[in-house]
Design a protein around this motif. Structure first.
Motif, PDB file in Angstrom:
ATOM      1  N   ARG A 171       0.760  -1.267  -0.167  1.00 43.95           N
ATOM      2  CA  ARG A 171       0.014   0.024   0.045  1.00 43.95           C
ATOM      3  C   ARG A 171       0.855   1.415   0.056  1.00 43.95           C
ATOM      4  N   ASP A 172       1.908   1.084   0.907  1.00 45.15           N
ATOM      5  CA  ASP A 172       2.852   2.282   0.905  1.00 45.15           C
ATOM      6  C   ASP A 172       3.270   2.607  -0.579  1.00 45.15           C
ATOM      7  N   ALA A 173       3.901   1.583  -1.202  1.00 50.63           N
ATOM      8  CA  ALA A 173       4.540   1.761  -2.468  1.00 50.63           C
ATOM      9  C   ALA A 173       3.483   2.148  -3.599  1.00 50.63           C
ATOM     10  N   LEU A 174       2.232   1.754  -3.418  1.00 51.84           N
ATOM     11  CA  LEU A 174       1.039   2.384  -4.300  1.00 51.84           C
ATOM     12  C   LEU A 174       0.788   3.827  -4.150  1.00 51.84           C
ATOM     13  N   GLU A 175       0.817   4.068  -2.717  1.00 48.00           N
ATOM     14  CA  GLU A 175       0.880   5.696  -2.565  1.00 48.00           C
ATOM     15  C   GLU A 175       1.799   6.422  -3.084  1.00 48.00           C
ATOM     16  N   LYS A 176       3.045   6.067  -2.872  1.00 47.78           N
ATOM     17  CA  LYS A 176       4.295   6.949  -3.546  1.00 47.78           C
ATOM     18  C   LYS A 176       4.094   6.582  -4.945  1.00 47.78           C
ATOM     19  N   ALA A 177       3.945   5.870  -5.619  1.00 46.72           N
ATOM     20  CA  ALA A 177       3.744   5.716  -7.259  1.00 46.72           C
ATOM     21  C   ALA A 177       2.643   6.931  -7.496  1.00 46.72           C
ATOM     22  N   ALA A 178       1.422   6.596  -6.973  1.00 51.10           N
ATOM     23  CA  ALA A 178       0.258   7.681  -7.148  1.00 51.10           C
ATOM     24  C   ALA A 178       0.965   8.991  -7.283  1.00 51.10           C
ATOM     25  N   ALA A 179       1.389   9.451  -5.892  1.00 49.10           N
ATOM     26  CA  ALA A 179       1.814  10.680  -5.447  1.00 49.10           C
ATOM     27  C   ALA A 179       2.812  11.108  -6.679  1.00 49.10           C
ATOM     28  N   ASP A 180       3.834  10.259  -7.293  1.00 47.85           N
ATOM     29  CA  ASP A 180       4.938  10.529  -8.109  1.00 47.85           C
ATOM     30  C   ASP A 180       3.971  10.703  -9.605  1.00 47.85           C
ATOM     31  N   GLY A 181       2.758  10.209  -9.927  1.00 45.84           N
ATOM     32  CA  GLY A 181       2.094  10.452 -11.151  1.00 45.84           C
ATOM     33  C   GLY A 181       2.496   9.010 -11.735  1.00 45.84           C
ATOM     34  N   ARG A 182       2.746   7.739 -11.297  1.00 43.90           N
ATOM     35  CA  ARG A 182       3.347   6.677 -11.932  1.00 43.90           C
ATOM     36  C   ARG A 182       2.393   5.655 -11.609  1.00 43.90           C
ATOM     37  N   LEU A 183       1.159   6.006 -11.441  1.00 47.36           N
ATOM     38  CA  LEU A 183      -0.030   4.789 -11.291  1.00 47.36           C
ATOM     39  C   LEU A 183      -1.276   5.136 -12.100  1.00 47.36           C
ATOM     40  N   VAL A 184      -1.579   3.807 -12.712  1.00 47.57           N
ATOM     41  CA  VAL A 184      -3.035   3.826 -13.293  1.00 47.57           C
ATOM     42  C   VAL A 184      -3.775   2.690 -12.786  1.00 47.57           C
ATOM     43  N   ALA A 185      -5.053   2.722 -12.683  1.00 43.60           N
ATOM     44  CA  ALA A 185      -6.102   1.635 -12.276  1.00 43.60           C
ATOM     45  C   ALA A 185      -7.277   1.562 -12.964  1.00 43.60           C
ATOM     46  N   GLY A 186      -7.981   0.353 -12.663  1.00 45.93           N
ATOM     47  CA  GLY A 186      -9.278   0.186 -13.139  1.00 45.93           C
ATOM     48  C   GLY A 186      -9.644  -0.873 -12.311  1.00 45.93           C
ATOM     49  N   SER A 187     -11.107  -0.899 -12.288  1.00 40.21           N
ATOM     50  CA  SER A 187     -11.682  -1.948 -11.716  1.00 40.21           C
ATOM     51  C   SER A 187     -12.301  -3.045 -12.858  1.00 40.21           C
ATOM     52  N   MET A 188     -12.341  -4.199 -12.568  1.00 39.83           N
ATOM     53  CA  MET A 188     -12.669  -5.332 -13.417  1.00 39.83           C
ATOM     54  C   MET A 188     -13.539  -6.395 -12.663  1.00 39.83           C
ATOM     55  N   PRO A 189     -14.476  -6.843 -13.292  1.00 42.95           N
ATOM     56  CA  PRO A 189     -15.310  -8.090 -12.991  1.00 42.95           C
ATOM     57  C   PRO A 189     -14.506  -9.568 -12.980  1.00 42.95           C
ATOM     58  N   LEU A 190     -14.676 -10.326 -12.119  1.00 43.38           N
ATOM     59  CA  LEU A 190     -14.268 -11.844 -12.359  1.00 43.38           C
ATOM     60  C   LEU A 190     -14.911 -12.286 -13.487  1.00 43.38           C
ATOM     61  N   ALA A 191     -14.031 -12.907 -14.399  1.00 40.20           N
ATOM     62  CA  ALA A 191     -14.405 -13.861 -15.469  1.00 40.20           C
ATOM     63  C   ALA A 191     -14.288 -15.204 -15.269  1.00 40.20           C
ATOM     64  N   GLY A 192     -15.210 -15.932 -15.975  1.00 35.46           N
ATOM     65  CA  GLY A 192     -15.165 -17.421 -15.713  1.00 35.46           C
ATOM     66  C   GLY A 192     -15.399 -17.737 -14.258  1.00 35.46           C
ATOM     67  N   THR A 193     -14.238 -18.155 -13.541  1.00 33.56           N
ATOM     68  CA  THR A 193     -14.296 -18.890 -12.303  1.00 33.56           C
ATOM     69  C   THR A 193     -13.361 -17.981 -11.193  1.00 33.56           C
TER      70      THR A 193
END
Length: 260
Positions: A238-260
């Protein structure tokens, strides 16, 4: 009480589909390939899920409340691995995370973890290449990993405190309780294809799988090489994600489960 989608019917043929619906080839009791708990096609709505490779097809069953009936196209080696996991009576050992090749000999490292967002734990995947990703046809000097994903619908993240927006047509394949692939839309509206797939199905924790089966949604974060690294604990991730986000080096999206 089987559900057979039109896509599944088209693949297996009307005769086989009708036999399933008539109960002749119904599984009776089964282990749901999504939540891995017992199901009974005679007592509850059950989805037929057809995994299709280049040469092999496997029909699996799941609670209709977990996932709908559908066709999931996967690479042949992935399907063979799924077949082995179905037929093997031995508990598979946790595998390392050797991901599929990406452009310019880079590979996409994928880490699973639970991320606290808006007061609730969400199942998440973090994707980080081992080398810069060049745009096809470019000179290869610029790292185009994030711009390429933004073009696909991922959005830049400045703080990891909100559930990211859905990425249309993308999904996460969790088969037989293990992580198999991240799927992206097929060309021309065709069946989904693997954007990333594990060489061997990856183990996820019981907590991760339970959260994914509860929400039917996975948060996928992506960062350029060197942004996240291998973090041994979820709080450090989580800390690494927060730092990457603050540095403008993070993208994201939410996705459904497919199959199983």
């Amino acid at each position: 009480m089987l559900d057979v989608s039109e896509d599944v019917r088209a693949e297996i043929g009307d005769e086989e589909a009708d036999r399933l619906l008539a109960g002749e080839n119904a599984p009776g009791s089964y282990d749901c390939t999504s939540c891995r708990t017992p199901g009974d096609s005679e007592q509850e709505r059950t989805s037929t899920v057809l995994f299709v490779g280049e040469e092999t097809a496997v029909l699996a069953f799941a609670h209709a409340s977990c996932i709908p009936s559908q066709v999931v196209r996967v690479a042949e080696d992935q399907l063979q691995g799924a077949v082995r996991s179905i037929t093997s009576t031995e508990q598979q050992q946790p595998q390392p995370q050797p991901p599929a090749p990406a452009a310019d000999q880079a590979v996409l490292g994928v880490t699973s973890g639970l991320v606290l967002v808006e007061g609730e734990l969400h199942p998440a995947l973090v994707v980080e290449p081992t080398a810069p990703i060049a745009r096809p046809g470019s000179d290869g000097f610029a790292d185009e990993f994030l711009p390429l994903l933004i073009e696909q619908g991922f959005l830049p993240v400045s703080q990891v405190n909100q559930v990211p927006s859905p990425v249309a047509g993308w999904s996460v394949l969790l088969a037989m309780g293990q992580l198999h692939a991240i799927l992206q839309p097929g060309t021309g509206g065709g069946s989904p294809v693997a954007w990333w797939q594990a060489h061997q199905p990856l183990q996820v924790t019981d907590g991760w799988r339970a959260a994914a089966n509860k929400s039917h949604t996975v948060l996928v974060f992506a960062a350029p090489v060197g942004s996240i690294g291998q973090q041994p604990r979820e709080d450090l991730l989580r800390d690494a994600l927060e730092k990457a986000a603050a540095d403008g080096r993070l993208v994201a999206g939410s996705m459904p489960l497919a199959g199983t």
